[in-house]
Write a protein that holds these residues in place. Structure first.
Motif, PDB file in Angstrom:
ATOM      1  N   PRO A 124     -39.713  -7.870  31.494  1.00 31.88           N
ATOM      2  CA  PRO A 124     -39.583  -9.221  30.956  1.00 31.88           C
ATOM      3  C   PRO A 124     -38.341  -9.924  31.507  1.00 31.88           C
ATOM      4  O   PRO A 124     -37.366  -9.270  31.891  1.00 31.88           O
ATOM      5  CB  PRO A 124     -39.451  -8.999  29.442  1.00 31.88           C
ATOM      6  N   THR A 125     -38.401 -11.242  31.546  1.00 31.92           N
ATOM      7  CA  THR A 125     -37.221 -12.049  31.877  1.00 31.92           C
ATOM      8  C   THR A 125     -36.279 -12.035  30.679  1.00 31.92           C
ATOM      9  O   THR A 125     -36.704 -12.297  29.546  1.00 31.92           O
ATOM     10  CB  THR A 125     -37.632 -13.499  32.198  1.00 31.92           C
ATOM     11  N   LYS A 126     -35.017 -11.740  30.920  1.00 30.88           N
ATOM     12  CA  LYS A 126     -34.077 -11.662  29.803  1.00 30.88           C
ATOM     13  C   LYS A 126     -33.823 -13.052  29.211  1.00 30.88           C
ATOM     14  O   LYS A 126     -33.438 -13.973  29.936  1.00 30.88           O
ATOM     15  CB  LYS A 126     -32.764 -11.039  30.258  1.00 30.88           C
ATOM     16  N   PRO A 127     -34.033 -13.204  27.912  1.00 26.93           N
ATOM     17  CA  PRO A 127     -33.794 -14.504  27.270  1.00 26.93           C
ATOM     18  C   PRO A 127     -32.299 -14.785  27.149  1.00 26.93           C
ATOM     19  O   PRO A 127     -31.489 -13.857  27.049  1.00 26.93           O
ATOM     20  CB  PRO A 127     -34.439 -14.338  25.896  1.00 26.93           C
ATOM     21  N   ALA A 128     -31.947 -16.080  27.118  1.00 25.03           N
ATOM     22  CA  ALA A 128     -30.535 -16.459  27.083  1.00 25.03           C
ATOM     23  C   ALA A 128     -29.881 -16.127  25.747  1.00 25.03           C
ATOM     24  O   ALA A 128     -28.778 -15.585  25.690  1.00 25.03           O
ATOM     25  CB  ALA A 128     -30.400 -17.961  27.371  1.00 25.03           C
ATOM     26  N   ASN A 129     -30.587 -16.454  24.659  1.00 25.10           N
ATOM     27  CA  ASN A 129     -29.986 -16.276  23.334  1.00 25.10           C
ATOM     28  C   ASN A 129     -31.094 -16.103  22.298  1.00 25.10           C
ATOM     29  O   ASN A 129     -31.394 -17.027  21.543  1.00 25.10           O
ATOM     30  CB  ASN A 129     -29.120 -17.485  22.991  1.00 25.10           C
ATOM     31  N   PRO A 130     -31.722 -14.924  22.253  1.00 22.24           N
ATOM     32  CA  PRO A 130     -32.871 -14.744  21.361  1.00 22.24           C
ATOM     33  C   PRO A 130     -32.501 -14.851  19.891  1.00 22.24           C
ATOM     34  O   PRO A 130     -31.411 -14.443  19.476  1.00 22.24           O
ATOM     35  CB  PRO A 130     -33.371 -13.339  21.705  1.00 22.24           C
ATOM     36  N   GLN A 131     -33.454 -15.392  19.136  1.00 26.00           N
ATOM     37  CA  GLN A 131     -33.261 -15.555  17.687  1.00 26.00           C
ATOM     38  C   GLN A 131     -34.582 -15.280  16.992  1.00 26.00           C
ATOM     39  O   GLN A 131     -35.616 -15.849  17.344  1.00 26.00           O
ATOM     40  CB  GLN A 131     -32.790 -16.980  17.374  1.00 26.00           C
ATOM     41  N   LEU A 132     -34.568 -14.411  15.996  1.00 26.59           N
ATOM     42  CA  LEU A 132     -35.772 -14.091  15.237  1.00 26.59           C
ATOM     43  C   LEU A 132     -36.090 -15.222  14.267  1.00 26.59           C
ATOM     44  O   LEU A 132     -35.254 -15.602  13.441  1.00 26.59           O
ATOM     45  CB  LEU A 132     -35.592 -12.784  14.467  1.00 26.59           C
ATOM     46  N   ILE A 133     -37.288 -15.759  14.381  1.00 23.64           N
ATOM     47  CA  ILE A 133     -37.748 -16.789  13.454  1.00 23.64           C
ATOM     48  C   ILE A 133     -38.491 -16.165  12.284  1.00 23.64           C
ATOM     49  O   ILE A 133     -38.249 -16.465  11.123  1.00 23.64           O
ATOM     50  CB  ILE A 133     -38.683 -17.792  14.172  1.00 23.64           C
ATOM     51  N   HIS A 134     -39.417 -15.254  12.600  1.00 25.03           N
ATOM     52  CA  HIS A 134     -40.227 -14.634  11.558  1.00 25.03           C
ATOM     53  C   HIS A 134     -40.811 -13.339  12.103  1.00 25.03           C
ATOM     54  O   HIS A 134     -41.035 -13.205  13.301  1.00 25.03           O
ATOM     55  CB  HIS A 134     -41.367 -15.565  11.127  1.00 25.03           C
ATOM     56  N   ASP A 175     -36.406  -2.528   7.234  1.00 28.01           N
ATOM     57  CA  ASP A 175     -34.983  -2.677   7.569  1.00 28.01           C
ATOM     58  C   ASP A 175     -34.772  -2.872   9.068  1.00 28.01           C
ATOM     59  O   ASP A 175     -33.886  -3.613   9.487  1.00 28.01           O
ATOM     60  CB  ASP A 175     -34.200  -1.453   7.092  1.00 28.01           C
ATOM     61  N   GLU A 176     -35.594  -2.208   9.871  1.00 27.18           N
ATOM     62  CA  GLU A 176     -35.416  -2.291  11.323  1.00 27.18           C
ATOM     63  C   GLU A 176     -35.740  -3.672  11.874  1.00 27.18           C
ATOM     64  O   GLU A 176     -35.246  -4.047  12.946  1.00 27.18           O
ATOM     65  CB  GLU A 176     -36.291  -1.231  12.004  1.00 27.18           C
ATOM     66  N   ILE A 177     -36.543  -4.439  11.150  1.00 30.89           N
ATOM     67  CA  ILE A 177     -36.900  -5.781  11.619  1.00 30.89           C
ATOM     68  C   ILE A 177     -35.660  -6.653  11.822  1.00 30.89           C
ATOM     69  O   ILE A 177     -35.597  -7.461  12.747  1.00 30.89           O
ATOM     70  CB  ILE A 177     -37.873  -6.457  10.623  1.00 30.89           C
ATOM     71  N   GLN A 178     -34.679  -6.481  10.978  1.00 32.55           N
ATOM     72  CA  GLN A 178     -33.470  -7.311  11.052  1.00 32.55           C
ATOM     73  C   GLN A 178     -32.410  -6.724  11.985  1.00 32.55           C
ATOM     74  O   GLN A 178     -31.304  -7.261  12.077  1.00 32.55           O
ATOM     75  CB  GLN A 178     -32.879  -7.483   9.645  1.00 32.55           C
ATOM     76  N   SER A 179     -32.756  -5.657  12.690  1.00 37.64           N
ATOM     77  CA  SER A 179     -31.756  -4.978  13.512  1.00 37.64           C
ATOM     78  C   SER A 179     -31.658  -5.585  14.907  1.00 37.64           C
ATOM     79  O   SER A 179     -32.586  -6.256  15.388  1.00 37.64           O
ATOM     80  CB  SER A 179     -32.103  -3.492  13.635  1.00 37.64           C
ATOM     81  N   GLU A 180     -30.556  -5.303  15.565  1.00 37.53           N
ATOM     82  CA  GLU A 180     -30.366  -5.778  16.937  1.00 37.53           C
ATOM     83  C   GLU A 180     -31.357  -5.127  17.905  1.00 37.53           C
ATOM     84  O   GLU A 180     -31.878  -5.814  18.795  1.00 37.53           O
ATOM     85  CB  GLU A 180     -28.928  -5.519  17.390  1.00 37.53           C
ATOM     86  N   PRO A 181     -31.648  -3.821  17.767  1.00 36.36           N
ATOM     87  CA  PRO A 181     -32.655  -3.229  18.659  1.00 36.36           C
ATOM     88  C   PRO A 181     -34.016  -3.926  18.575  1.00 36.36           C
ATOM     89  O   PRO A 181     -34.695  -4.087  19.588  1.00 36.36           O
ATOM     90  CB  PRO A 181     -32.737  -1.779  18.185  1.00 36.36           C
ATOM     91  N   PHE A 182     -34.430  -4.330  17.371  1.00 38.53           N
ATOM     92  CA  PHE A 182     -35.698  -5.049  17.207  1.00 38.53           C
ATOM     93  C   PHE A 182     -35.635  -6.382  17.944  1.00 38.53           C
ATOM     94  O   PHE A 182     -36.558  -6.746  18.693  1.00 38.53           O
ATOM     95  CB  PHE A 182     -35.987  -5.276  15.719  1.00 38.53           C
ATOM     96  N   LEU A 183     -34.550  -7.130  17.731  1.00 39.09           N
ATOM     97  CA  LEU A 183     -34.372  -8.426  18.389  1.00 39.09           C
ATOM     98  C   LEU A 183     -34.419  -8.263  19.904  1.00 39.09           C
ATOM     99  O   LEU A 183     -35.105  -9.023  20.606  1.00 39.09           O
ATOM    100  CB  LEU A 183     -33.047  -9.044  17.963  1.00 39.09           C
ATOM    101  N   ASN A 184     -33.718  -7.290  20.410  1.00 39.31           N
ATOM    102  CA  ASN A 184     -33.634  -7.102  21.857  1.00 39.31           C
ATOM    103  C   ASN A 184     -34.968  -6.661  22.460  1.00 39.31           C
ATOM    104  O   ASN A 184     -35.383  -7.150  23.516  1.00 39.31           O
ATOM    105  CB  ASN A 184     -32.546  -6.082  22.199  1.00 39.31           C
ATOM    106  N   ALA A 185     -35.641  -5.733  21.773  1.00 36.69           N
ATOM    107  CA  ALA A 185     -36.892  -5.187  22.317  1.00 36.69           C
ATOM    108  C   ALA A 185     -38.004  -6.226  22.323  1.00 36.69           C
ATOM    109  O   ALA A 185     -38.754  -6.348  23.304  1.00 36.69           O
ATOM    110  CB  ALA A 185     -37.327  -3.966  21.516  1.00 36.69           C
ATOM    111  N   PHE A 186     -38.120  -7.001  21.233  1.00 33.70           N
ATOM    112  CA  PHE A 186     -39.270  -7.886  21.108  1.00 33.70           C
ATOM    113  C   PHE A 186     -38.980  -9.331  21.519  1.00 33.70           C
ATOM    114  O   PHE A 186     -39.794 -10.225  21.309  1.00 33.70           O
ATOM    115  CB  PHE A 186     -39.845  -7.777  19.695  1.00 33.70           C
ATOM    116  N   SER A 187     -37.827  -9.516  22.143  1.00 34.53           N
ATOM    117  CA  SER A 187     -37.547 -10.762  22.857  1.00 34.53           C
ATOM    118  C   SER A 187     -37.590 -10.524  24.360  1.00 34.53           C
ATOM    119  O   SER A 187     -37.562 -11.473  25.147  1.00 34.53           O
ATOM    120  CB  SER A 187     -36.169 -11.301  22.478  1.00 34.53           C
ATOM    121  N   GLY A 188     -37.635  -9.244  24.748  1.00 35.33           N
ATOM    122  CA  GLY A 188     -37.625  -8.899  26.160  1.00 35.33           C
ATOM    123  C   GLY A 188     -36.240  -8.717  26.739  1.00 35.33           C
ATOM    124  O   GLY A 188     -36.071  -8.515  27.944  1.00 35.33           O
TER     125      GLY A 188
END
Length: 522
Positions: free
Chosen positions: A37-47, A61-74
């Motif tokens: 994936p192309t690395k996003p500039a500043n990922p933010q979880l909406i939902h 609990d893992e949904i709010q974690s940094e690993p979740f944000l990083n993995a599922f934003s690419g």
């Protein structure tokens, strides 16, 4: 994410593209290409969906974690995985398009949880070898629509992909929303969608079109082994059984679309899943007024190939293309032709039964076909809201007079003053027949209504609702995304606190872009 059990069957067992450069090209003798994936500039979880997370082995609990944000934003690749894009072809609007592939989707990995397998895929995560001249990114508006719609369909009981997460990328994406020469920058977004696999009719079309018959045999047998293990027998018999399974689940999916008034809008063969699940939510929509000729897709506005009333026929046509792709393995057209010929007959029989259940009629008699035909014609005499009409039929009791029954569905009409003269006579005649027919049902009013309320939804994701959530999200307000997500988890419940969403399309939405007019633009 400690319980995410990686199991990459697809990439381990099927041929990969040896060229790992991420440049648009024709890919031969391969079913996929490795690409990050192309690395996003500043990922933010909406939902994120807690239920889908649990389905694949991710805790709340893992949904709010940094690993979740990083993995599922690419932003970061999951350990022990190699993301990839699928190679497939397809017929688009009835025309052979050749190689298409995952132009803006990247499969992160397959996971196994509770003896089920799921593919996790990012949509809008950047360029792949199949992106052609595009950037592989997606914008917030289309991502919100996809995220909400997949979950709405699931809770309606319609076979579908699922949505795990919706994120902002932090990047700006240039799009021409109506293809009219007025591009503008929009907020970029990424959806993680979940399915058993993202194998399409076009996956097999691609291989056959290139005469890669060894790969075709390997791919079909892989698909049967992992997704249709109940199929047994000689190889050719298995291939026919596989086609029958796909035809059956496709028919069931289309039947559900017609039941809830859903129009896919882009029923190309590359958008048809071999699992009989709804995939690729682009310019979709629900019928507001009951119009079998309506399509939400501006690209299809002239020919209306993918109009609501034509979806069963298009499904059969698409299956015909899949049959052509499988034929080299079978070398006998007859069993495939038999399946194709029976498709519409079976659909029509199932459709009648489904339509009667929407009316609260659970036994069939000889005159029912006429009752259905007359109703379908009446619903088009004046703009009539499909969802409200069928839901409000639950107010009618067997002992009601024609006048009382008619009054109970009056809110479904967009222009009540048009219900006069011949139009009123037609409706009076129909309700007279309908009330007589209700008298023949053995179920009590209470039992009948309870069953109807599991078939006719009260809440669907109307295009104007999706647009309201998009408009708010553009301003940084994601509250409507959350509100609609909650609402659509219980579409058959009354939900009195949400009653304002049980309403006809407002006048401002009649011709507003995003409400009545949608393009294939991401």
């Amino acid at each position: 994410m400690k319980n995410l059990k990686i199991n990459n069957r697809f990439t381990a067992e099927l041929p990969a593209d040896p060229d790992e450069s991420n440049e648009p090209r024709q890919v031969t003798n391969a079913l996929f290409s490795y690409v990050n994936p192309t690395k996003p500039a500043n990922p933010q979880l909406i939902h994120a969906s807690e239920t889908v997370a649990e389905l694949v082995g991710i805790s709340k609990d893992e949904i709010q974690s940094e690993p979740f944000l990083n993995a599922f934003s690419g932003k970061e690749v999951l350990p022990e995985t190699r993301p990839y894009a699928l190679c497939y072809a397809g017929h688009q609007f009835g025309n052979w398009a050749g190689q298409l592939g995952d132009g803006r989707a990247i499969n992160l990995t397959e996971v196994e949880h509770n003896n089920q397998f799921f593919t996790l895929q990012l949509k809008g995560a950047g360029k792949t070898p199949y992106s052609r001249t595009a950037d592989g990114l997606a914008v917030l508006r289309s991502s919100i629509r996809e995220y909400l719609c997949a979950e709405a369909m699931f809770y309606l009981g319609v076979p579908t992909t699922r949505s795990l997460s919706l994120m902002l990328s932090g990047d700006e994406v240039l799009r021409d929303i109506l293809y009219n020469g007025n591009p503008a920058y929009e907020k970029g977004a990424i959806v993680c969608r979940v399915a058993p696999s993202f194998i399409r009719f076009g996956s097999f079309e691609m291989i056959t079109s290139r005469n890669e018959l060894k790969n075709l045999k390997q791919f079909v047998e892989y698909t049967i082994k992992h997704y249709f293990p109940e199929i047994e027998g000689e190889p050719k018999d298995q291939y026919v059984q596989f086609f029958q399974k796909v035809a059956d689940t496709t028919r069931e999916m289309i039947l559900h679309w017609q039941r809830v008034g859903f129009v896919h809008g882009v029923m190309n063969t590359d958008n048809m899943s071999i699992h009989g699940i709804t995939i690729d939510y682009g310019p979709y929509g629900w019928l507001e007024n009951y119009d079998p000729n309506w399509t939400p897709n501006t690209t299809d506005s002239q020919n209306r190939r993918y109009r609501f009333g034509n979806q069963p026929q298009v499904a059969q046509w698409n299956l015909y293309q899949l049959a052509n792709a499988l034929y080299p393995l079978i070398n006998d057209a007859k069993p495939l032709e038999n399946i194709l010929e029976s498709f519409i007959n079976k659909f029509n029989s199932d459709y009648k039964e489904m339509f009667l259940s929407k009316l609260g009629l659970f036994t069939s008699i000889e005159t029912d076909s006429e009752l259905i035909t007359d109703l379908e014609e009446n619903l088009q005499l004046s703009e009539t809201d499909m969802t409200i009409f069928f839901r409000n039929l639950n107010r009618i009791k067997k002992e009601d007079s024609v006048e009382n029954a008619f009054e109970k569905i009056i809110d479904a009409f967009y222009i009540p003053k048009e219900i006069a003269n011949n139009v009123l006579e037609n409706w009076t005649s129909w309700f007279s027949s309908y009330l007589k027919r209700l008298q023949t049902e053995k179920l009590s009013d209470e039992e009948r209504i309870a069953k109807m309320n599991t078939i006719n939804p009260k809440y669907v994701l109307r295009n104007y609702m999706a647009q309201l959530s998009i408009d708010a999200a553009d301003q940084g307000d994601f509250s409507l995304v959350s509100e609609f997500y909650s609402l659509l988890q219980k579409p058959y419940d009354e939900q009195p606190e949400m009653e304002k969403w049980f309403a006809k399309r407002p006048d401002w939405a009649r011709s507003k872009v995003g409400c009545s007019m949608l393009s294939c633009s991401s």
